[in-house]
Scaffold this motif. Structure first.
Motif, mmCIF file in Angstrom:
data_model
loop_
_atom_site.group_PDB
_atom_site.id
_atom_site.type_symbol
_atom_site.label_atom_id
_atom_site.label_comp_id
_atom_site.label_asym_id
_atom_site.label_seq_id
_atom_site.Cartn_x
_atom_site.Cartn_y
_atom_site.Cartn_z
ATOM 1 N N THR A 1 40.761 44.104 48.467
ATOM 2 C CA THR A 1 41.003 44.723 47.268
ATOM 3 C C THR A 1 40.073 45.241 46.553
ATOM 4 O O THR A 1 39.857 46.508 46.053
ATOM 5 C CB THR A 1 41.908 43.874 46.589
ATOM 6 O OG1 THR A 1 43.339 43.463 47.252
ATOM 7 C CG2 THR A 1 42.504 44.719 45.392
ATOM 8 N N LYS A 2 39.073 44.486 46.349
ATOM 9 C CA LYS A 2 37.893 44.905 45.653
ATOM 10 C C LYS A 2 37.261 46.047 46.294
ATOM 11 O O LYS A 2 36.841 46.991 45.511
ATOM 12 C CB LYS A 2 36.927 43.711 45.443
ATOM 13 C CG LYS A 2 35.555 43.892 44.956
ATOM 14 C CD LYS A 2 35.513 44.514 43.490
ATOM 15 C CE LYS A 2 34.132 44.649 42.924
ATOM 16 N NZ LYS A 2 33.974 45.273 41.588
ATOM 17 N N VAL A 3 36.871 45.911 47.483
ATOM 18 C CA VAL A 3 36.345 47.053 48.443
ATOM 19 C C VAL A 3 36.996 48.492 48.276
ATOM 20 O O VAL A 3 36.625 49.418 48.026
ATOM 21 C CB VAL A 3 36.009 46.599 49.903
ATOM 22 C CG1 VAL A 3 35.527 47.640 50.656
ATOM 23 C CG2 VAL A 3 35.109 45.562 49.796
ATOM 24 N N CYS A 4 38.277 48.248 48.239
ATOM 25 C CA CYS A 4 39.067 49.527 48.356
ATOM 26 C C CYS A 4 39.069 50.144 46.934
ATOM 27 O O CYS A 4 38.813 51.226 46.849
ATOM 28 C CB CYS A 4 40.585 49.066 48.698
ATOM 29 S SG CYS A 4 41.772 50.706 48.424
ATOM 30 N N TRP A 5 39.334 49.383 45.915
ATOM 31 C CA TRP A 5 38.872 49.847 44.456
ATOM 32 C C TRP A 5 37.723 50.631 44.147
ATOM 33 O O TRP A 5 37.292 51.364 43.555
ATOM 34 C CB TRP A 5 39.629 48.908 43.649
ATOM 35 C CG TRP A 5 41.013 48.824 43.389
ATOM 36 C CD1 TRP A 5 41.918 48.267 44.377
ATOM 37 C CD2 TRP A 5 41.980 49.445 42.193
ATOM 38 N NE1 TRP A 5 43.286 48.472 43.838
ATOM 39 C CE2 TRP A 5 43.170 49.034 42.768
ATOM 40 C CE3 TRP A 5 41.521 49.938 41.327
ATOM 41 C CZ2 TRP A 5 44.361 49.120 41.661
ATOM 42 C CZ3 TRP A 5 42.686 50.233 40.290
ATOM 43 C CH2 TRP A 5 44.116 49.804 40.562
ATOM 44 N N ASP A 6 36.677 49.620 44.493
ATOM 45 C CA ASP A 6 35.183 49.775 43.990
ATOM 46 C C ASP A 6 34.451 49.602 45.374
ATOM 47 O O ASP A 6 33.461 48.438 45.487
ATOM 48 C CB ASP A 6 34.891 48.641 42.868
ATOM 49 C CG ASP A 6 33.612 48.920 42.220
ATOM 50 O OD1 ASP A 6 33.014 49.932 42.483
ATOM 51 O OD2 ASP A 6 33.241 47.854 41.835
ATOM 52 N N PRO A 7 34.279 50.592 46.242
ATOM 53 C CA PRO A 7 33.284 50.248 47.449
ATOM 54 C C PRO A 7 32.059 50.053 47.251
ATOM 55 O O PRO A 7 31.193 49.611 48.049
ATOM 56 C CB PRO A 7 33.635 51.377 48.234
ATOM 57 C CG PRO A 7 34.090 52.551 47.573
ATOM 58 C CD PRO A 7 34.749 51.745 46.110
ATOM 59 N N GLU A 8 31.275 50.652 46.148
ATOM 60 C CA GLU A 8 30.013 50.540 45.830
ATOM 61 C C GLU A 8 29.647 49.582 44.759
ATOM 62 O O GLU A 8 28.455 49.193 44.305
ATOM 63 C CB GLU A 8 29.568 51.851 45.134
ATOM 64 C CG GLU A 8 29.599 53.178 46.258
ATOM 65 C CD GLU A 8 29.293 54.449 45.518
ATOM 66 O OE1 GLU A 8 27.973 54.416 44.960
ATOM 67 O OE2 GLU A 8 29.947 55.303 45.777
ATOM 68 N N GLY A 9 30.483 48.630 44.207
ATOM 69 C CA GLY A 9 30.398 47.636 43.366
ATOM 70 C C GLY A 9 29.890 48.165 42.116
ATOM 71 O O GLY A 9 29.178 47.287 41.348
ATOM 72 N N VAL A 10 30.414 49.080 41.451
ATOM 73 C CA VAL A 10 30.131 49.674 40.242
ATOM 74 C C VAL A 10 30.461 48.847 39.247
ATOM 75 O O VAL A 10 30.071 48.753 38.104
ATOM 76 C CB VAL A 10 30.734 51.040 40.237
ATOM 77 C CG1 VAL A 10 30.593 51.631 38.655
ATOM 78 C CG2 VAL A 10 30.242 52.080 41.004
ATOM 79 N N PHE A 11 31.797 48.160 39.342
ATOM 80 C CA PHE A 11 32.390 47.408 38.325
ATOM 81 C C PHE A 11 32.368 45.998 38.193
ATOM 82 O O PHE A 11 32.829 45.310 39.275
ATOM 83 C CB PHE A 11 33.942 47.978 38.125
ATOM 84 C CG PHE A 11 34.051 49.247 37.671
ATOM 85 C CD1 PHE A 11 33.557 49.984 36.637
ATOM 86 C CD2 PHE A 11 35.018 50.144 38.646
ATOM 87 C CE1 PHE A 11 33.970 51.188 36.541
ATOM 88 C CE2 PHE A 11 35.304 51.333 38.325
ATOM 89 C CZ PHE A 11 34.587 52.095 37.332
ATOM 90 N N ASN A 12 31.777 45.174 37.478
ATOM 91 C CA ASN A 12 31.572 43.788 37.114
ATOM 92 C C ASN A 12 31.402 43.187 38.592
ATOM 93 O O ASN A 12 32.296 42.292 38.719
ATOM 94 C CB ASN A 12 32.725 43.530 36.335
ATOM 95 C CG ASN A 12 32.283 42.167 35.466
ATOM 96 O OD1 ASN A 12 31.488 41.722 35.407
ATOM 97 N ND2 ASN A 12 33.250 41.636 34.841
ATOM 98 N N ALA A 13 30.204 43.279 39.227
ATOM 99 C CA ALA A 13 30.148 42.467 40.438
ATOM 100 C C ALA A 13 30.121 41.289 40.421
ATOM 101 O O ALA A 13 29.551 40.540 39.302
ATOM 102 C CB ALA A 13 28.873 43.322 41.093
ATOM 103 N N ARG A 14 30.431 40.770 41.375
ATOM 104 C CA ARG A 14 30.355 39.004 41.569
ATOM 105 C C ARG A 14 31.200 38.286 40.668
ATOM 106 O O ARG A 14 30.696 37.194 40.145
ATOM 107 C CB ARG A 14 28.789 38.515 41.271
ATOM 108 C CG ARG A 14 27.835 39.264 42.518
ATOM 109 C CD ARG A 14 26.473 38.683 42.655
ATOM 110 N NE ARG A 14 25.988 38.162 41.649
ATOM 111 C CZ ARG A 14 25.104 37.121 41.719
ATOM 112 N NH1 ARG A 14 24.861 36.728 42.819
ATOM 113 N NH2 ARG A 14 24.484 36.786 40.820
ATOM 114 N N LYS A 15 32.214 38.948 40.431
ATOM 115 C CA LYS A 15 33.285 37.980 39.642
ATOM 116 C C LYS A 15 34.585 38.059 40.403
ATOM 117 O O LYS A 15 34.939 39.027 40.961
ATOM 118 C CB LYS A 15 33.563 38.772 38.053
ATOM 119 C CG LYS A 15 32.447 39.313 37.435
ATOM 120 C CD LYS A 15 31.781 37.817 36.712
ATOM 121 C CE LYS A 15 30.328 38.387 36.315
ATOM 122 N NZ LYS A 15 30.202 39.331 35.413
#
Length: 565
Positions: free
Chosen positions: A505-519
């Motif tokens: 789910t995280k990768v689908c929405w945010d593949p480049e880790g732009v939003f609040n990574a590692r949470k």
């Protein structure tokens, strides 16, 4: 070297890279501390888009933040803090007839409720930080509050959301009919891909998701991504609860999936004016756990708990000592049972029934009733709990580590029995308070995070409690979220298969880790980046006055001994 001057030139808002702002925003209300790269105050959605473009270009992460009241380290990190509370704090539209409001994410909860009070309306979910927490943060954490027994969580009242996705494009998330969802899935956009990934994931893993998520009877649950909530829609016909709406997933996602710029929220009528609070004095904690089930049979609007630790600390607080007017003796705990009816006669009738039922079961020794303006004094004492606990003398404090576990109310006595046995085995004391009516007690073990042995216990308590929560089909978080604190134990709670779906789910929405990574997913160990270093308590502190009690310092030479040296 990151060129923040470029971001400054492209934004209308403020970009701060000085050490003072970095230090201020290195912490939230949790036990964590990490120095951010910069702090940004966007003025509008176009500024947010500039931040996203800048983050993608420089390979950094954005950390959406409002008031910073998060207790699990949600807004602590090494990226760029994007604080919406300074400028994006406007109430945009109020619809009195249809009972909804449209707001920017930086609007403070109490300020919204003051605006709509004259219309006989308010936003149902409330928190003890209502005078400072922002609605964007409440969505991020899926906040609840003392009256969640009646009003549920923020997710239940989130109708629509305007967001900026990780590719910088705008999307309006809202309830959709089946045909609308299918049309979205065919779009060659990131938004279309998100709908397609979500639907296919649910279709292919329906039984696995239902089996491994918490007991459906548990209303307070905020662990991991709420992918199961998308099943409860007319698209999948599982316990139909409305249209397919990605807002269900957005709530509780802690700013890791998209950046919210507008929210459409449901408003509810103000509660009946005739209220009363019964303050059930319990001889033991176990009595309080069982007494809660008795109170729930009579349909109160809230049942909260304060334990002996909070009551004792309130004696030394000038303001809160005045709010102890209803306390008799030294109870192990007090159940605050709130009633709301159309008349005083009906309130007293229900109160009589509760008191009689409690006595019949042998629960409670004193049942004072509080009416009118004095009710706010009772709630003031309850809401002061967190602040009072922070002022506990000495280095050892009630820490936020397992403070948000929740199980279905009928499972709570058995869960608390197991929990008490664990504490006894580890030789720990604990503080108990908050939302007992919905199966969530804020449990705070007393630990000294400046001590190496207690830091080991910090992790051990977290892991052992996660296993107990799984045993009782509960949630690691009822309202405070996962953040840095609980993300590590999500695989243990849900199993590797469902955890893998959350990672997808995280990768689908945010593949480049732009939003609040590692949470929530891919979090670092929960005992890293803590505020305190081991040995902080050994720092010599020679002061004229003795502040050891107030500040928790222990002098290295004379251990203070009241000398003030």
């Amino acid at each position: 070297m990151i060129d923040f001057e470029q971001l400054t030139r492209n934004m209308k808002g403020d970009v701060m890279t000085d050490s003072l702002h970095q230090m201020i925003y290195a912490t939230d209300a949790s036990a964590y501390r990490e120095m951010p790269l910069a702090v940004v105050y966007p003025r509008d959605a176009s500024d947010v888009k500039e931040c996203i473009k800048f983050a993608r270009k420089n390979g950094i992460t954005l950390i959406p933040r409002a008031a910073g009241t998060s207790l699990a380290g949600q807004v602590v990190g090494k990226g760029v803090i994007v604080d919406v509370s300074r400028y994006m704090n406007h109430v945009l539209e109020i619809n009195e007839k249809e009972h909804w409001v449209r707001v920017e994410p930086g609007v403070v909860l109490d300020e919204l409720n003051m605006r709509v009070k004259s219309l006989g309306l308010f936003f149902g979910p409330e928190t003890s930080t209502s005078n400072r927490c922002c609605l964007g943060g409440m969505v991020g954490n899926n906040s609840c509050g003392s009256h969640s027994l009646v009003y549920g969580s923020t997710r239940d009242h989130l109708l629509e959301a305007k967001v900026i996705l990780s590719d910088g494009e705008e999307a309006w998330l809202k309830g959709m009919e089946k045909d609308e969802v299918r049309d979205k899935m065919t779009e060659d956009t990131l938004e279309g891909k998100i709908y397609k990934c979500s639907v296919e994931m649910l279709e292919n893993n329906r039984e696995e998701i239902i089996q491994h998520f918490p007991d459906p009877a548990l209303r307070r649950r905020n662990s991991g991504y709420a992918i199961d909530q998308l099943l409860y829609s007319d698209y999948f016909d599982v316990a139909y609860e409305g249209k397919f709406n990605l807002c269900k997933l957005l709530a509780g996602s802690e700013g890791t999936l998209a950046f919210v710029t507008e929210l459409k929220l449901n408003l509810v009528p103000l509660p009946p004016k005739e209220k009363a609070v019964i303050c059930v004095h319990c001889r033991t904690l176990e009595e309080a756990f069982e007494g809660n089930l008795v109170a729930l049979k009579h349909h109160p609007v809230a049942v909260e708990l304060m334990d002996q630790n909070i009551l004792e600390l309130s004696k030394g607080n000038i303001a809160q000592n005045k709010n102890r007017f209803f306390v008799q003796g030294d109870p192990a705990a007090i159940l605050i049972v709130e009633l709301a009816q159309e008349s005083r006669e009906k309130v007293d009738q229900v109160a009589d029934q509760i008191e009689t039922d409690m006595k019949m079961h042998g629960y409670g020794y004193h049942f004072p009733r509080v009416y009118g303006s004095d009710i706010s004094r009772v709630w003031s004492l309850r809401k002061a709990g967190l602040g009072l606990l922070s002022g506990m003398p000495g280095n050892a404090k009630p820490v936020s580590v397992i403070e948000d576990t929740a199980v279905a109310p009928e499972r709570l006595p058995a869960y608390m029995k197991d929990f008490g046995e664990m504490l006894e085995r580890l030789g720990l004391k604990c503080v108990y308070h908050a939302h007992i009516s919905t199966g969530e007690l804020h449990l705070r073990p007393v630990l000294n995070l400046k001590d190496e042995n207690d830091r080991v216990l910090f992790r051990r308590v977290a892991e052992e409690t996660a296993r107990l929560v799984k045993k009782h089909r509960g949630s690691l978080s009822g309202e405070h979220g996962d953040g840095r604190l609980r993300g590590e134990f999500i695989p243990l709670l849900f199993g590797e298969k469902v955890y893998g779906l959350m990672q997808e789910t995280k990768v689908c929405w945010d593949p480049e880790g732009v939003f609040n990574a590692r949470k929530i997913v891919n979090t670092p160990p929960m005992d890293t980046s803590l505020r305190y270093e081991v040995g902080d308590s050994d720092v010599a502190c020679r002061t004229y006055f003795d502040f050891s009690k107030e500040k928790g310092w222990l002098c290295a030479i004379e251990q203070c001994n009241g000398s003030g040296d």
